[in-house]
Design a protein around this motif. Sequence first.
Motif, PDB file in Angstrom:
ATOM      1  N   GLU A  40       0.824  -1.217   0.000  1.00 25.54           N
ATOM      2  CA  GLU A  40       0.000   0.000   0.000  1.00 25.54           C
ATOM      3  C   GLU A  40       0.855   1.262   0.000  1.00 25.54           C
ATOM      4  O   GLU A  40       0.512   2.242  -0.663  1.00 25.54           O
ATOM      5  N   GLU A  41       1.975   1.210   0.713  1.00 27.16           N
ATOM      6  CA  GLU A  41       2.879   2.367   0.686  1.00 27.16           C
ATOM      7  C   GLU A  41       3.441   2.568  -0.708  1.00 27.16           C
ATOM      8  O   GLU A  41       3.788   3.667  -1.110  1.00 27.16           O
ATOM      9  N   ASN A  42       3.511   1.485  -1.456  1.00 29.02           N
ATOM     10  CA  ASN A  42       4.016   1.555  -2.837  1.00 29.02           C
ATOM     11  C   ASN A  42       2.859   1.836  -3.817  1.00 29.02           C
ATOM     12  O   ASN A  42       2.923   1.473  -4.985  1.00 29.02           O
ATOM     13  N   LEU A  43       1.794   2.460  -3.334  1.00 32.92           N
ATOM     14  CA  LEU A  43       0.617   2.840  -4.140  1.00 32.92           C
ATOM     15  C   LEU A  43      -0.075   1.639  -4.781  1.00 32.92           C
ATOM     16  O   LEU A  43      -0.619   1.735  -5.878  1.00 32.92           O
ATOM     17  N   SER A  44      -0.040   0.493  -4.108  1.00 32.69           N
ATOM     18  CA  SER A  44      -0.637  -0.748  -4.610  1.00 32.69           C
ATOM     19  C   SER A  44      -0.017  -1.208  -5.930  1.00 32.69           C
ATOM     20  O   SER A  44      -0.697  -1.726  -6.822  1.00 32.69           O
ATOM     21  N   VAL A  45       1.285  -0.952  -6.035  1.00 33.93           N
ATOM     22  CA  VAL A  45       2.059  -1.462  -7.170  1.00 33.93           C
ATOM     23  C   VAL A  45       2.997  -2.519  -6.586  1.00 33.93           C
ATOM     24  O   VAL A  45       3.628  -2.270  -5.558  1.00 33.93           O
ATOM     25  N   CYS A  46       3.079  -3.691  -7.225  1.00 34.33           N
ATOM     26  CA  CYS A  46       3.937  -4.756  -6.702  1.00 34.33           C
ATOM     27  C   CYS A  46       5.397  -4.299  -6.717  1.00 34.33           C
ATOM     28  O   CYS A  46       5.910  -3.901  -7.751  1.00 34.33           O
ATOM     29  N   PRO A  47       6.079  -4.321  -5.559  1.00 39.42           N
ATOM     30  CA  PRO A  47       7.471  -3.861  -5.532  1.00 39.42           C
ATOM     31  C   PRO A  47       8.422  -4.794  -6.279  1.00 39.42           C
ATOM     32  O   PRO A  47       9.538  -4.411  -6.609  1.00 39.42           O
ATOM     33  N   GLY A  53      -1.863  -2.860  -9.217  1.00 38.73           N
ATOM     34  CA  GLY A  53      -3.090  -3.440  -8.676  1.00 38.73           C
ATOM     35  C   GLY A  53      -4.269  -2.491  -8.829  1.00 38.73           C
ATOM     36  O   GLY A  53      -4.098  -1.284  -8.998  1.00 38.73           O
ATOM     37  N   ARG A  54      -5.479  -3.049  -8.754  1.00 36.63           N
ATOM     38  CA  ARG A  54      -6.688  -2.228  -8.847  1.00 36.63           C
ATOM     39  C   ARG A  54      -6.933  -1.545  -7.505  1.00 36.63           C
ATOM     40  O   ARG A  54      -6.780  -2.173  -6.461  1.00 36.63           O
ATOM     41  N   ILE A  55      -7.298  -0.275  -7.553  1.00 34.84           N
ATOM     42  CA  ILE A  55      -7.557   0.446  -6.302  1.00 34.84           C
ATOM     43  C   ILE A  55      -8.933   1.109  -6.347  1.00 34.84           C
ATOM     44  O   ILE A  55      -9.462   1.398  -7.418  1.00 34.84           O
ATOM     45  N   GLY A  56      -9.489   1.363  -5.178  1.00 33.63           N
ATOM     46  CA  GLY A  56     -10.817   1.962  -5.082  1.00 33.63           C
ATOM     47  C   GLY A  56     -10.788   3.467  -5.329  1.00 33.63           C
ATOM     48  O   GLY A  56      -9.715   4.077  -5.410  1.00 33.63           O
ATOM     49  N   VAL A 195      -7.887  11.753 -19.791  1.00 37.57           N
ATOM     50  CA  VAL A 195      -8.343  10.424 -19.378  1.00 37.57           C
ATOM     51  C   VAL A 195      -7.160   9.599 -18.880  1.00 37.57           C
ATOM     52  O   VAL A 195      -6.101   9.571 -19.507  1.00 37.57           O
ATOM     53  N   VAL A 196      -7.355   8.960 -17.739  1.00 31.75           N
ATOM     54  CA  VAL A 196      -6.365   8.000 -17.247  1.00 31.75           C
ATOM     55  C   VAL A 196      -7.027   6.629 -17.338  1.00 31.75           C
ATOM     56  O   VAL A 196      -7.994   6.343 -16.625  1.00 31.75           O
ATOM     57  N   LEU A 197      -6.531   5.806 -18.247  1.00 26.90           N
ATOM     58  CA  LEU A 197      -7.115   4.481 -18.454  1.00 26.90           C
ATOM     59  C   LEU A 197      -6.442   3.491 -17.517  1.00 26.90           C
ATOM     60  O   LEU A 197      -5.221   3.338 -17.533  1.00 26.90           O
ATOM     61  N   THR A 198      -7.252   2.856 -16.675  1.00 27.13           N
ATOM     62  CA  THR A 198      -6.669   1.878 -15.758  1.00 27.13           C
ATOM     63  C   THR A 198      -7.256   0.499 -16.049  1.00 27.13           C
ATOM     64  O   THR A 198      -8.228   0.366 -16.782  1.00 27.13           O
ATOM     65  N   ASP A 199      -6.659  -0.492 -15.433  1.00 27.30           N
ATOM     66  CA  ASP A 199      -7.045  -1.881 -15.696  1.00 27.30           C
ATOM     67  C   ASP A 199      -8.339  -2.255 -14.990  1.00 27.30           C
ATOM     68  O   ASP A 199      -8.444  -2.053 -13.770  1.00 27.30           O
TER      69      ASP A 199
END
Length: 282
Positions: A40-47, A53-56, A195-199
Motif C-alpha cells: 500500500e505504501e508503494n501505491l498498490s504497485v507490486c514492488p 493493482g486495482r484500487i478503489g 483520461v487515465v485508463l486503468t485496468d
Amino acid sequence: MSWLERVRERLPFGNKRESPDNLWIKCPRCQEMVFRTEYEENLSVCPRCEHHGRIGADTRLQQLLDQGFELLPAPKVTEDPLRFRDSKRYTDRLKAARASNPHADAFTAAIGTIEGQRAVVGVQDFMFMGGSMGMAVGDAFCNAAQRALDERCAFVCVTAAGGARMQEGILSLMQMPRATVMLRRLKEAGLPYIVVLTDPTTGGVTASYAMLGDVHIAEPGALIGFAGQRVIQETIREQLPEGFQRAEYLHKHGMVDMVVNRHELRATLAQLLEYLSPAKAA
Ligand SMILES: [Zn+2]
C-alpha cells in the motif's frame, strides 16, 4: 519462547490475531507474497514486478489530489427502472455492492488541486459491480463535467469498467451520448479533459468518454479495449498478437499518448494541467 516468536516480537508484524490474509497480498502477476503495508505504501504497485493493482475510488483520489479536496455529492437516480432480475434481483446486487463499498455507485468525483493545479477528478471504481456504467455513473460523470464547466477548470477522468450495466438495458447505453455531449461542451469552453485508463477499461466506456480525451494516459499493463480478445479472435478467425489490448501495445499503435507508472501519475497530470491550463490560453 521459540526463535520465531522472539523475532516476531521485535518486528512490527501487527496484531497476532490478525489473519494472515490481511497481512499479506499475493501479486496476481508474479505470485510473490508482499506485505500489505509495503504494497500500500508503494501505491498498490507490486514492488517486485511493478504490477499495478486495482484500487478503489477513495484511494485513487487521495493519491492524485492534494489534501483538502471536496467530494461532489452522489446523484440521485431512479433505481432499478426495469425491475431487472437475472439469477438475482438487481436491487439485491446493488445492496451487496454497497455493503462492501463506501460509495453508492461506481463513479465518484471530487474537486481540488493536483500539485496546485485546479481540477475536477472523477474515478470509476471497478470494485463496484465491475465499474459498470448505468444511470448513476452517467449522472455522476455529467455532474463532474458540469462542475468543471462552472469552475472553468480541467476534468480528469480515471476509467475502469467492464462496460455498460446490463441490468439497466438501453438506459445504460444512453449514458454514452450524454457523456459525449458534456465533453463537447468542455471542448467548446476550451477546458482540458484528460483520461487515465486503468485496468480494465472495456466495453461501452471505451466506446465513449474513455477515448474522447485531449490526452490519454494509461497505467502500465492495463487492459483496454471494446470487445474481448476471444470474441474478436472468433469473429475475424485470426490469431491476435502478443500483448494485444494492453497499454503498451496500444501506446505503440497510437491509441494512447503515454503509459505512466502510478508513481509518476500525479506529477504528469500536474504538468499536463499546467500546459493545458485555460488561464494560459486566455
Ligand atoms: Zn508482482
